[in-house]
Enzyme design. Sequence first.
Site, short mmCIF file in Angstrom:
data_model
loop_
_atom_site.label_atom_id
_atom_site.label_comp_id
_atom_site.label_asym_id
_atom_site.label_seq_id
_atom_site.Cartn_x
_atom_site.Cartn_y
_atom_site.Cartn_z
N HIS A 49 0.81 -1.22 0.00
CA HIS A 49 0.00 0.00 0.00
C HIS A 49 0.85 1.27 0.00
CE1 HIS A 49 -3.76 -2.14 0.37
NE2 HIS A 49 -3.34 -2.77 1.45
N ARG A 74 7.37 -6.18 2.82
CA ARG A 74 6.11 -6.79 2.41
C ARG A 74 5.96 -6.60 0.91
NH1 ARG A 74 0.02 -5.51 4.61
NH2 ARG A 74 0.40 -3.41 3.82
N ASP A 88 16.76 -10.82 -3.41
CA ASP A 88 18.03 -10.50 -4.08
C ASP A 88 18.66 -9.21 -3.57
OD1 ASP A 88 18.20 -12.78 -5.58
OD2 ASP A 88 17.61 -11.86 -7.49
N GLU A 152 -5.85 -12.72 6.79
CA GLU A 152 -6.62 -11.48 6.89
C GLU A 152 -8.02 -11.58 6.29
OE1 GLU A 152 -4.21 -8.43 5.08
OE2 GLU A 152 -3.47 -9.76 3.53
N ASP A 178 -7.93 -5.66 6.87
CA ASP A 178 -8.54 -6.56 5.90
C ASP A 178 -9.42 -7.60 6.58
OD1 ASP A 178 -7.71 -5.73 3.22
OD2 ASP A 178 -5.70 -6.01 4.01
O1 LIG Z 1 -5.08 -5.71 6.97
C1 LIG Z 1 -4.24 -4.98 7.52
O2 LIG Z 1 -4.47 -4.29 8.53
C2 LIG Z 1 -2.92 -4.94 6.94
O3 LIG Z 1 -2.58 -5.75 6.12
C3 LIG Z 1 -2.02 -3.80 7.28
C4 LIG Z 1 -2.39 -2.64 6.41
O4 LIG Z 1 -2.13 -2.98 5.09
C5 LIG Z 1 -1.61 -1.42 6.79
O5 LIG Z 1 -1.30 -0.70 5.68
C6 LIG Z 1 -2.37 -0.52 7.69
O6 LIG Z 1 -3.50 0.01 7.05
#
Ligand SMILES: O=C(O)C(=O)C[C@H](O)[C@@H](O)CO
Length: 256
Positions: A49, A74, A88, A152, A178
């Site tokens: 993100h 990530r 790598d 998630e 999520d």
């Molecule tokens: O579902 C989540 O919470 C994450 O995976 C972390 C978020 O992606 C993180 O960017 C906080 O919003």
Amino acid sequence: MTEFRRNAFKAGLRAKKLQIGLWQSLCSNIAAEICSDSGFDWLLLDTEHSPNEIPDLLSQLQAIEKGTATGIIRPAWNDAVLIKRCLDIGAQTLLIPYVQSVEEAKAAVAATRYPPHGIRGVSVAARASRYGRVPGYLTKANEEICVLVQVETRQSLDAIEGIAAVEGVDGVFIGPSDLAASLGHLGNPQHADVQAAMKEAVERLTKVGKPAGILTGNEEEARRYIDWGYLFVAVGSDVGLLAKSADTLARKFKPA
Ligand SMILES: O=C(O)C(=O)C[C@H](O)[C@@H](O)CO
């Protein structure tokens, strides 16, 4: 001789030690360097993100090497090419998003392993091996690679023990935002149903001996998650820290 780098974060997971982290979304090597001297155990460099690309990640890994924290990347997706590129450039710990099943967890691990154990493409001169100078890197790499998978959704919660048991999965991270969305509470990880699911998740993971991780920007929640047994806990983000401090300072001179 150039030494094979040990992974302090993986050692901490094995020792079931509590490790406190910070989410890095600013895509800045300077911000990462500053935060790496704060005393955190891990810094998460996000590409799912955040507009982080490989050269940005490389400079952040370099920046944090002298600090206290292990850099974790990530990748944007559970994808063998994205994973290979992160390995790598020298990341040894990866957090793989949206792992829904045992098969997907196996695929994530396979992407981090050289044949015959997996499908990681071979480079003999990548930064991971200090440009080919670490003797025996190709045969030793797996020892220090650490795979964290994200659970998630409702579907992945149902499969959590199977996912956790996949050989090569070192820890399971619960994604609060999520998970909340998947449980019908978009934008509200504090909802009682989501909190109950997150508590049950860490209990189930603890029972099968697999470290659990989570993220929150709220101190009280972080302490609660630690009490529940979460072992790698991100307690904020660089964006959150900057926004909050900037707002507080501005308010002092420019009241809303
Ligand atoms: O579902 C989540 O919470 C994450 O995976 C972390 C978020 O992606 C993180 O960017 C906080 O919003």
